[in-house]
Write a protein that holds these residues in place. Structure first.
Motif, short mmCIF file in Angstrom:
data_model
loop_
_atom_site.label_atom_id
_atom_site.label_comp_id
_atom_site.label_asym_id
_atom_site.label_seq_id
_atom_site.Cartn_x
_atom_site.Cartn_y
_atom_site.Cartn_z
N PRO A 64 0.77 -1.24 0.03
CA PRO A 64 0.12 0.02 -0.11
C PRO A 64 0.82 1.32 0.06
O PRO A 64 2.03 1.22 0.51
CB PRO A 64 -0.89 -0.06 1.32
CG PRO A 64 0.10 -1.13 2.08
CD PRO A 64 0.84 -1.99 1.28
N LEU A 65 0.41 2.20 -0.73
CA LEU A 65 1.07 3.46 -0.76
C LEU A 65 0.05 4.71 -0.65
O LEU A 65 -0.90 4.65 -1.38
CB LEU A 65 2.00 3.56 -2.19
CG LEU A 65 2.85 4.94 -2.20
CD1 LEU A 65 3.98 4.73 -1.28
CD2 LEU A 65 3.15 4.61 -3.80
N ASP A 66 0.43 5.75 0.19
CA ASP A 66 -0.34 6.97 0.44
C ASP A 66 0.38 8.18 0.07
O ASP A 66 1.70 7.99 -0.12
CB ASP A 66 -1.13 6.75 1.57
CG ASP A 66 -0.27 6.78 2.66
OD1 ASP A 66 0.86 6.85 2.83
OD2 ASP A 66 -0.74 6.86 4.02
N ALA A 67 -0.07 9.16 0.26
CA ALA A 67 0.73 10.61 0.09
C ALA A 67 1.79 10.64 1.04
O ALA A 67 2.67 11.22 0.70
CB ALA A 67 -0.34 11.73 0.09
N ILE A 116 4.38 4.56 -7.49
CA ILE A 116 2.88 4.22 -7.85
C ILE A 116 2.48 3.46 -8.32
O ILE A 116 1.46 2.57 -8.04
CB ILE A 116 2.39 5.59 -8.13
CG1 ILE A 116 2.57 6.92 -7.13
CG2 ILE A 116 0.91 5.61 -8.51
CD1 ILE A 116 2.23 8.42 -7.72
N GLY A 117 3.07 3.03 -9.69
CA GLY A 117 2.73 1.91 -10.59
C GLY A 117 2.96 0.65 -9.81
O GLY A 117 2.21 -0.26 -10.06
N GLU A 118 4.08 0.53 -8.99
CA GLU A 118 4.27 -0.71 -8.42
C GLU A 118 3.67 -0.96 -7.09
O GLU A 118 3.59 -2.24 -6.38
CB GLU A 118 5.92 -0.49 -7.85
CG GLU A 118 7.15 -0.57 -9.21
CD GLU A 118 8.21 -0.52 -8.90
OE1 GLU A 118 8.61 -0.14 -7.64
OE2 GLU A 118 9.24 -0.49 -9.55
N SER A 119 2.93 -0.03 -6.61
CA SER A 119 2.06 -0.24 -5.54
C SER A 119 0.69 0.00 -5.54
O SER A 119 0.19 0.03 -6.65
CB SER A 119 2.50 0.88 -4.56
OG SER A 119 4.03 1.15 -4.41
N ASP A 120 -0.05 -0.21 -4.45
CA ASP A 120 -1.40 -0.40 -4.48
C ASP A 120 -1.92 1.23 -3.68
O ASP A 120 -1.51 1.25 -2.40
CB ASP A 120 -2.05 -1.26 -3.49
CG ASP A 120 -3.45 -1.39 -3.53
OD1 ASP A 120 -4.15 -0.81 -4.65
OD2 ASP A 120 -4.05 -1.98 -2.52
N TRP A 121 -2.42 2.19 -4.55
CA TRP A 121 -2.77 3.56 -4.04
C TRP A 121 -3.63 3.51 -3.10
O TRP A 121 -4.78 2.97 -3.79
CB TRP A 121 -2.73 4.30 -5.35
CG TRP A 121 -2.86 5.90 -4.78
CD1 TRP A 121 -4.04 6.64 -4.79
CD2 TRP A 121 -1.84 6.68 -4.30
NE1 TRP A 121 -4.02 7.84 -4.32
CE2 TRP A 121 -2.46 7.85 -3.74
CE3 TRP A 121 -0.46 6.62 -4.01
CZ2 TRP A 121 -1.95 9.07 -3.55
CZ3 TRP A 121 0.26 7.46 -3.61
CH2 TRP A 121 -0.49 8.87 -3.34
N ILE A 122 -3.80 3.95 -1.89
CA ILE A 122 -4.92 3.66 -0.84
C ILE A 122 -5.21 5.25 -0.48
O ILE A 122 -6.19 5.29 0.26
CB ILE A 122 -4.46 2.94 0.26
CG1 ILE A 122 -3.36 3.26 1.00
CG2 ILE A 122 -4.30 1.48 -0.25
CD1 ILE A 122 -2.95 2.85 2.30
N ASP A 123 -4.66 5.95 -0.90
CA ASP A 123 -5.01 7.50 -0.41
C ASP A 123 -6.32 8.05 -1.16
O ASP A 123 -6.61 7.52 -2.33
CB ASP A 123 -3.96 8.47 -0.76
CG ASP A 123 -3.90 9.66 0.27
OD1 ASP A 123 -5.12 10.35 0.28
OD2 ASP A 123 -2.95 9.94 0.83
N GLU A 124 -6.98 9.04 -0.51
CA GLU A 124 -8.31 9.34 -1.10
C GLU A 124 -7.82 10.43 -2.49
O GLU A 124 -8.33 10.48 -3.54
CB GLU A 124 -9.08 10.35 -0.35
CG GLU A 124 -9.79 9.44 0.69
CD GLU A 124 -10.75 10.19 1.72
OE1 GLU A 124 -10.75 11.31 1.65
OE2 GLU A 124 -10.95 9.34 2.65
N ALA A 125 -6.74 10.95 -2.30
CA ALA A 125 -6.36 12.14 -3.42
C ALA A 125 -5.99 11.11 -4.69
O ALA A 125 -5.35 10.24 -4.47
CB ALA A 125 -5.24 12.87 -2.71
#
Length: 187
Positions: A14-17, A46-55
């Motif tokens: 998971p990745l967030d801002a 970002i491409g390698e991760s799962d984006w979990i942030d709302e932005a």
């Protein structure tokens, strides 16, 4: 037998801002970089991760790059100057410096001083290239074969030097090269 590290077994982290900001800070602390290179790095993460942030992920990426620039951790003009000087010391010509700065995402305005510096020290850079490759006045034996001489000129051109400068350096004697190397105006 399945590999322990097969792509299907890997889960995207998971990745967030906030984590993206940490990644950018670690990257600029470790490497001298340009805005565009930092943006490419963060986009890849970002491409390698799962984006979990709302932005939005790319908006966050642009914001982090702008923040690193605002804080002075990324400076395209300084990066261009450093990168151009390093390449010139290695014997690469102004065309090669300009091309590499373009690849690194440096615009013409920020690259101008670095390219001008590379052009000003073109002779010194070409002599350094010849010394490294043992061409012309630095060769053990002169290149009498026209095909070999053309290959040497081609190597100079691939390194970013003008063909006329390459021919001029290859035609120098060892004494002339030593005199040019010692000139105060030649870096």
């Amino acid at each position: 037998m399945r590999s322990r590290h097969a792509l299907s077994d890997r889960r995207k982290k998971p990745l967030d801002a906030a984590r993206l900001d940490e990644l950018a800070l670690a990257y600029v602390a470790r490497f001298a970089t340009s805005r565009a290179k930092l943006a490419r790095y963060l986009s890849r993460k970002i491409g390698e991760s799962d984006w979990i942030d709302e932005a939005d992920a790319m908006t966050s990426c642009e914001a982090v790059v702008a923040k690193m620039d605002r804080l002075g951790f990324v400076d395209d003009r300084q990066y261009a100057t450093m990168r151009g000087a390093s390449m010139t010391r290695r014997g690469l010509g102004a065309r090669r410096v300009r091309a590499q700065l373009r690849v690194d995402g440096i615009d013409e305005g920020d690259a101008g001083e670095a390219v001008e510096s590379a052009e000003a020290s073109a002779t010194a850079s070409a002599l350094g290239f010849a010394r490294r490759r043992r061409f012309g006045p630095f060769a053990k034996a002169p290149a009498l074969d026209p095909a070999q001489r053309e290959r040497q000129i081609a190597a100079f051109v691939r390194a970013g030097h003008a063909p006329a400068l390459a021919r001029r350096v290859l035609a120098l004697t060892a004494d002339e090269a030593a005199a040019l190397d010692g000139e105060p105006g030649v870096d």
